[in-house]
Design a protein around this motif. Structure first.
Motif, PDB file in Angstrom:
ATOM      1  N   GLN B  32      33.990  11.463  52.058  1.00 15.29           N
ATOM      2  CA  GLN B  32      33.659  11.456  50.642  1.00 15.29           C
ATOM      3  C   GLN B  32      34.454  12.517  49.928  1.00 15.29           C
ATOM      4  OE1 GLN B  32      29.319  11.819  51.078  1.00 15.29           O
ATOM      5  NE2 GLN B  32      29.434  11.070  48.967  1.00 15.29           N
ATOM      6  N   THR B  33      35.058  12.138  48.843  1.00 16.66           N
ATOM      7  CA  THR B  33      35.713  13.153  48.039  1.00 16.66           C
ATOM      8  C   THR B  33      34.707  13.705  47.038  1.00 16.66           C
ATOM      9  OG1 THR B  33      36.362  11.585  46.347  1.00 16.66           O
ATOM     10  CG2 THR B  33      37.866  11.870  48.205  1.00 16.66           C
ATOM     11  N   ASP B  34      35.020  14.876  46.528  1.00 15.32           N
ATOM     12  CA  ASP B  34      34.203  15.464  45.472  1.00 15.32           C
ATOM     13  C   ASP B  34      34.015  14.501  44.323  1.00 15.32           C
ATOM     14  OD1 ASP B  34      33.564  17.878  46.462  1.00 15.32           O
ATOM     15  OD2 ASP B  34      34.836  19.037  45.111  1.00 15.32           O
ATOM     16  N   HIS B  37      31.576  11.753  45.032  1.00 20.39           N
ATOM     17  CA  HIS B  37      30.218  12.261  45.133  1.00 20.39           C
ATOM     18  C   HIS B  37      29.619  12.616  43.768  1.00 20.39           C
ATOM     19  CE1 HIS B  37      26.798  13.757  47.350  1.00 20.39           C
ATOM     20  NE2 HIS B  37      26.803  14.828  46.598  1.00 20.39           N
ATOM     21  N   HIS B  38      30.443  12.743  42.758  1.00 20.31           N
ATOM     22  CA  HIS B  38      29.904  13.077  41.438  1.00 20.31           C
ATOM     23  C   HIS B  38      29.886  11.900  40.474  1.00 20.31           C
ATOM     24  CE1 HIS B  38      30.444  17.201  42.916  1.00 20.31           C
ATOM     25  NE2 HIS B  38      29.388  17.404  42.187  1.00 20.31           N
ATOM     26  N   ILE B  62      21.592   4.639  50.618  1.00 20.78           N
ATOM     27  CA  ILE B  62      22.749   5.406  51.086  1.00 20.78           C
ATOM     28  C   ILE B  62      23.901   5.277  50.094  1.00 20.78           C
ATOM     29  CG2 ILE B  62      24.515   5.484  52.903  1.00 20.78           C
ATOM     30  CD1 ILE B  62      22.181   4.758  54.881  1.00 20.78           C
ATOM     31  N   LYS B  65      23.234   7.635  47.287  1.00 21.18           N
ATOM     32  CA  LYS B  65      23.409   9.038  47.667  1.00 21.18           C
ATOM     33  C   LYS B  65      24.875   9.392  47.874  1.00 21.18           C
ATOM     34  CE  LYS B  65      18.678   9.700  49.022  1.00 21.18           C
ATOM     35  NZ  LYS B  65      17.625   9.952  50.010  1.00 21.18           N
ATOM     36  N   ARG B  66      25.672   8.431  48.364  1.00 15.21           N
ATOM     37  CA  ARG B  66      27.108   8.678  48.530  1.00 15.21           C
ATOM     38  C   ARG B  66      27.777   8.931  47.184  1.00 15.21           C
ATOM     39  NH1 ARG B  66      27.727  10.267  53.521  1.00 15.21           N
ATOM     40  NH2 ARG B  66      27.098   8.778  55.077  1.00 15.21           N
ATOM     41  N   VAL B 286      27.321  -1.001  52.261  1.00 12.56           N
ATOM     42  CA  VAL B 286      27.214   0.268  51.527  1.00 12.56           C
ATOM     43  C   VAL B 286      28.325   0.367  50.487  1.00 12.56           C
ATOM     44  CG1 VAL B 286      27.281   2.783  51.721  1.00 12.56           C
ATOM     45  CG2 VAL B 286      26.038   1.423  53.417  1.00 12.56           C
TER      46      VAL B 286
END
Lengths: 302, 302, 302
Positions: B32-34, B37-38, B62, B65-66, B286
């Motif tokens: 996951q990159t930043d 994730h945002h 999931i 949340k990812r 996912v």
């Protein structure tokens, strides 16, 4: 190499001591630091409990969250789910969903034996069958370490239904590793034959003044009707009450993995006796599980 | 304009291809990159499952949340909850609680038809009735896209209880959009009358050497006692086993939406056969749901 | 000093008004700001619900997450769990696990009375027995404050099963504090004897044109078979329908704590009537609980 956490016996003494030390380190941080909160940021663990256990599940969940990880609760849909391959398919599903580790509980002693080499992410034993409960074992070691420092030579009485206790199972594994002496007490029918030179049977009232710690086990009398014991009779013969506690050594402590039956294996006034570490064990459970989760993710430089 | 995700048919080809491409993009990020994730930081989705489905629920959870979002599980309190208005009240409650989207499953085919215009936040269909399961449809398209690139002209056999399969329903919608050919196989009583020129009935063993993919469907024989088939007979006639797989084209693949019955519609050795994409489909689920959640929140510049 | 949130009566007028104001402040932030999202970062709350309540649980959970906190759901394992000491052991367990606050619901009116001094972390009453539901009380105050500003002198009719309503209980506590007047209506057998000078019995149709707000309560007729009322008869006599709403003052509002029974205590067309604040109350519930959680953590400079 996948870092499964299945049994304390898979660790070397040194590695297990390192886990205890790391758990101890976590226990000394009253406030979470930024650093700790980011140790497992973005990791997602799955709880897969084929047997319900709110306490252990919550303890792992809080441990994960204290490290910045997240948790999904995967509730096996069918309580009559078949063993073996079906458990494999469930675990493989979670692996496919991309979780980072699986916290697993099952009633079968050996369900993970043939799965560990087929699942490509860490399996964390949260209680399997009646053999081992290694995260509880680790928290017990942490509690003893906080109290006595060196574990070698510690004498511990374990009293109750030892035969069906996975907690006792993990303690006996650790005892052999660290040179502790274990004295099994309780109804003879509920004591296993010792398989290790460090484990012996003993009479509860005889061993009580000798040991460093007494671990009382929950007893479910309704499961042992052949014993012809009721709660009162059990308490009289094997319960830890104030009179018995008075006979313990001044620095000895009381352990219980919980949940406990007040008035059966422990009396009301013993639960929070100055010698009792029962609730401290629960706190230590979170610290132990933080160390386990971190270890499984292999996040520390060695 | 609220971005409900109710059916693949509500998308244009181009928009659906964009969703597939975005899911593919997510599938290519092993870490996951930043930035990812945002994408949905601070969003909160509610899971509202009137029918239990641990797999689909966890997959959406999931995915959320990812992307940095959070999830609350709203468990309808009363399993005999009435339809229609009461579902409306529940969804309106969640709208009032301020969640950002609702992942919804219900046994009724049409429960959302009259609700979609009355709920002011995205409804994400996680399986409604027996008609559509569009997030599963998207993951199937992703899996085919990863394998074959262009979807146009792909030939897919779908074998089993097609009539009651919302997965097959969504695939047939997509087939018409993208010009895929669908061949329905299995017990005649369990095959719907084709409603589209791209859907045909076929004999399983005849079509097997021809198709690019075989989608096996879970069959619950206990529901179809009139068919007079047991698991062994079903497997003999319609099960995918090594002998049948050997007759597939060299580049053809095996799909199954899961959960599967080993030894019924698929044999043990087929589940993880080199041709099988069964567990990859779960991973893709996912990624597909990440694309869906992001789309519903309208977070990408176009 | 542990900041339990057990009853509105434990607050001074000024402190309770400050909570209402803070909840109002949260209600005015349509987008979460960074600052709000970090107010309770890293806090972990436990939901401990001995009685199920999806709505209240989710409302607290969303409130916590809007403030950056996390939540674990602790499901008491045994529905026949014994009261008193066992509840204590459960709460003490959660204290030991290191959670920062406990959101608690129980059917027993007084279960927390003897526990509040023994638990060293905030207990947040999410409904205990039939006496109080203070977080619902706070959201009702917020709703009235948004509408009318000053609470003093407001006249409120409460109609239905007041005797068994913890919502009404908390409203009556607040009424005495702020000088509101409460008029109890409904079947005489379901009305308590007023214990405060600000609470009076009234005839529903007489008081309706007078009051600033009508709070309708859910009635579970199956629990009151001695009343010899069916849903239709109840609705005729005590249900709020368009005809009755037409007799309310032009600025008067309709409240209902939910979940509601359409066609029993409220008619379909009243639920979302312009006068209704029913769904707004649900939104306000999140803002009220944000204020409660923040207060319990003592995170604001005074």
């Amino acid at each position: 190499m996948i870092r499964h956490f299945l049994s304390l016996s898979s660790f070397s003494n040194r590695d297990l001591q390192a886990l205890v030390d790391r758990a101890h380190f976590f226990s000394l941080q009253p406030q979470q630091t930024d650093q700790i909160h980011h140790l497992l940021a973005r990791k997602i663990f799955a709880n897969v409990f084929y047997e319900p256990s709110t306490r252990t599940r919550c303890s792992f969940e809080i441990a994960a969250k204290r490290l910045g990880a997240d948790v999904v609760n995967f509730v096996p849909e069918n309580s009559s789910v078949k063993k073996g391959e079906t458990v494999y398919d469930t675990l493989k599903t979670l692996e496919s969903l991309g979780v980072d580790g699986i916290v697993f509980r099952h009633s079968d002693d050996h369900v993970l034996d043939h799965l560990r080499d087929r699942i490509q992410l860490p399996l964390l034993n949260a209680g399997a069958g009646k053999n081992e409960h290694p995260s509880q074992g680790l928290l017990d070691l942490l509690t003893l370490h906080q109290e006595f420092g060196d574990l070698k030579g510690l004498k511990i009485a374990v009293c109750g239904d030892v035969k069906h206790s996975r907690v006792a199972g993990s303690l006996m594994v650790a005892a052999e590793m660290f040179g502790m002496e274990i004295y099994l007490c309780g109804p003879a029918a509920l004591l296993p034959v010792p398989k290790s030179p460090v484990v012996k049977h003993a009479v509860f009232d005889d061993i009580l003044p000798v040991v460093d710690a007494v671990m009382m086990l929950r007893i479910q009398l309704e499961r042992h009707q052949g014993l012809d014991l009721d709660a009162r009779a059990y308490h009289t013969q094997f319960g830890l009450n104030a009179a018995r506690v008075a006979r313990m050594r001044s620095d000895a402590i009381i352990l219980h993995p919980g949940p406990f039956n007040r008035g059966v294996e422990v009396s009301d006034d013993v639960v929070e006796h100055p010698k009792s570490r029962i609730f401290k064990q629960m706190s230590n459970g979170v610290f132990a599980r933080m160390a386990i989760l971190e270890w499984a993710m292999d996040r520390r430089s060695k």
